[in-house]
Design an enzyme around this catalytic site. Structure first.
Site, mmCIF file in Angstrom:
data_model
loop_
_atom_site.group_PDB
_atom_site.id
_atom_site.type_symbol
_atom_site.label_atom_id
_atom_site.label_comp_id
_atom_site.label_asym_id
_atom_site.label_seq_id
_atom_site.Cartn_x
_atom_site.Cartn_y
_atom_site.Cartn_z
ATOM 1 N N ARG A 47 0.885 -1.172 0.000
ATOM 2 C CA ARG A 47 0.000 0.000 0.000
ATOM 3 C C ARG A 47 0.914 1.209 0.000
ATOM 4 O O ARG A 47 1.703 1.412 0.930
ATOM 5 C CB ARG A 47 -0.910 0.005 1.224
ATOM 6 C CG ARG A 47 -1.629 1.327 1.404
ATOM 7 C CD ARG A 47 -2.723 1.294 2.430
ATOM 8 N NE ARG A 47 -3.873 0.545 1.945
ATOM 9 C CZ ARG A 47 -5.095 0.610 2.474
ATOM 10 N NH1 ARG A 47 -5.330 1.397 3.507
ATOM 11 N NH2 ARG A 47 -6.089 -0.099 1.979
ATOM 12 N N HIS A 58 -7.428 0.548 -6.321
ATOM 13 C CA HIS A 58 -7.587 -0.278 -5.109
ATOM 14 C C HIS A 58 -8.327 -1.567 -5.512
ATOM 15 O O HIS A 58 -9.475 -1.792 -5.122
ATOM 16 C CB HIS A 58 -8.384 0.511 -4.062
ATOM 17 C CG HIS A 58 -8.391 -0.110 -2.699
ATOM 18 N ND1 HIS A 58 -7.552 -1.142 -2.325
ATOM 19 C CD2 HIS A 58 -9.153 0.151 -1.594
ATOM 20 C CE1 HIS A 58 -7.796 -1.474 -1.061
ATOM 21 N NE2 HIS A 58 -8.758 -0.703 -0.605
ATOM 22 N N GLN A 73 -10.325 -4.224 -3.104
ATOM 23 C CA GLN A 73 -11.633 -3.814 -2.585
ATOM 24 C C GLN A 73 -12.749 -4.230 -3.547
ATOM 25 O O GLN A 73 -13.834 -4.641 -3.122
ATOM 26 C CB GLN A 73 -11.660 -2.296 -2.354
ATOM 27 C CG GLN A 73 -12.969 -1.796 -1.795
ATOM 28 C CD GLN A 73 -13.204 -2.241 -0.347
ATOM 29 O OE1 GLN A 73 -12.329 -2.094 0.487
ATOM 30 N NE2 GLN A 73 -14.385 -2.773 -0.051
ATOM 31 N N ASP A 126 -17.307 7.057 -1.807
ATOM 32 C CA ASP A 126 -16.088 6.983 -0.991
ATOM 33 C C ASP A 126 -15.852 8.371 -0.405
ATOM 34 O O ASP A 126 -16.507 9.347 -0.809
ATOM 35 C CB ASP A 126 -14.912 6.553 -1.894
ATOM 36 C CG ASP A 126 -13.640 6.227 -1.129
ATOM 37 O OD1 ASP A 126 -13.671 6.168 0.117
ATOM 38 O OD2 ASP A 126 -12.596 6.037 -1.788
ATOM 39 N N CYS A 132 -16.353 1.435 0.662
ATOM 40 C CA CYS A 132 -15.170 0.636 1.022
ATOM 41 C C CYS A 132 -14.776 0.825 2.481
ATOM 42 O O CYS A 132 -14.105 -0.029 3.050
ATOM 43 C CB CYS A 132 -14.013 0.976 0.092
ATOM 44 S SG CYS A 132 -13.461 2.688 0.195
ATOM 45 N N ARG A 162 -13.566 -8.763 2.340
ATOM 46 C CA ARG A 162 -12.147 -8.537 2.018
ATOM 47 C C ARG A 162 -11.358 -9.802 2.345
ATOM 48 O O ARG A 162 -10.481 -10.222 1.592
ATOM 49 C CB ARG A 162 -11.586 -7.355 2.839
ATOM 50 C CG ARG A 162 -12.192 -5.995 2.524
ATOM 51 C CD ARG A 162 -11.839 -5.529 1.122
ATOM 52 N NE ARG A 162 -10.401 -5.488 0.906
ATOM 53 C CZ ARG A 162 -9.586 -4.475 1.234
ATOM 54 N NH1 ARG A 162 -10.104 -3.387 1.761
ATOM 55 N NH2 ARG A 162 -8.285 -4.535 0.990
#
Ligand code: CP
Ligand code: NVA
Length: 304
Positions: free
Chosen positions: A102, A129, A132, A220, A260, A288
């Site tokens: 990340r 991402h 996700q 988001d 998310c 996840r």
């Protein structure tokens, strides 16, 4: 050896198989049936940014698969003191079987992957991402029985999450509609590439137009990690882009709300929606774990 830097790294067949295996793994875990398919394997997890879900799901996932995960925040490794990305990739590849990263610039992830000799997984960059989306699609599959031909509607920032929804459209076969405020549109090159791949993706001027008849409404935060200084400006620029009950009423009657997480109630989503009956955000978070276990098997397993 295969990396997972974006969803475009999966073939459509692998993508479908991955969701099916994620469902199986979830059932095995729920029934307490052991599934130690990665015994003796180790995952290194490099983090340059904060994380709750991604870190925990990879770490617990490796444990449940019989392997081990190491949390390597850049604050406590030589990477954080300037050791070159390429050297870190070479060294870690000699010791672990896979690496998640990340970080900020997507180019850092790509550079790392170029020099790594084990699979590298994108655990979020400023650009994308993808992990996700695997969890979100597993959630859609569970609640609506299919992913193909469903309509996903994105409201808000043209950020890493929207980019990954774009990258997945052709591979998984869902339609994507989005509405972003002026000045916060998604990356034009990434959009063109996703459409050229066959993604059915269209942009709308207003949230009300984009949401019309959608099976999933998702959003988001307005300021992502690294954009904290822009928070106040963005609060002004994103006025009218909150997902609230009035907006949800324009979607399909059984539409799901996804996020998310982490979320800011009262900004990109109202409390009524995120804590309401259409919200599946806790399933998404749990998924996840299951989706990434399937990904880890695909990349680190003996058939990977
Ligand atoms: N959704 C997500 O990636 O959460 P974290 O930042 O907590 O990992
Ligand atoms: N767009 C958000 C996602 C967090 C999981 C960020 O990058 O901060």
């Amino acid at each position: 050896m295969k990396h997972f830097l974006t969803l475009a790294d999966l073939t459509a067949a692998e993508a479908a198989q991955l969701l099916a295996r994620a469902k199986e793994l979830k059932a095995l875990q729920k029934q307490g049936i052991p599934h130690a398919t990665l015994q003796g394997k180790t995952l290194g997890m490099i983090f340059d940014k904060s994380s709750t879900r991604t870190r925990v799901s990879f770490e617990v996932g490796m444990f449940q698969l019989g392997g081990h995960a190491l949390f390597l925040h850049s604050n406590v490794t030589q990477l954080g003191r300037g050791e070159p990305v390429a050297d870190s990739a070479r060294v870690l590849s000699r010791m672990v079987d896979g690496i998640t990263i990340r970080t900020y610039a997507h180019s850092t992830l790509e550079e790392f992957a170029r020099h790594a000799t084990v699979p590298v997984i994108n655990a979020l960059t400023d650009l994308t991402h993808p992990c996700q989306i695997l969890a979100d699609l597993l959630t859609l599959l569970e609640h609506h029985g299919a992913v193909q031909d469903k309509t996903v509607c994105w409201i808000g920032d043209g950020n890493n999450m929207l980019h990954s929804w774009m990258n997945g459209a052709a591979i998984f076969g869902y339609r994507l509609r989005y509405a972003c405020p002026e000045g916060y549109l998604p990356d034009a090159r990434l959009l063109a590439a996703a459409q050229a791949q066959g993604g059915d993706i269209s942009g709308y001027a207003t949230p009300a137009e984009a949401v019309c008849g959608a099976d999933v409404v998702t959003t988001d935060v307005w300021a992502s990690m690294g954009q904290e200084d822009e928070q106040q400006q963005r609060m002004r620029d994103f006025a009218g882009f909150q997902v609230d009950s009035a907006l949800m009423s324009g979607a399909a009657q059984n539409a799901l709300f996804m996020h998310c997480l982490p979320a800011h109630r009262g900004e990109e989503v109202s409390s009524e929606v995120i804590d309401g009956p259409q919200s599946v955000v806790w399933d998404e978070a749990e998924n996840r774990l299951h989706a990434q276990k399937a990904l880890l098997e695909l990349l680190l397993g003996n058939n990977g």
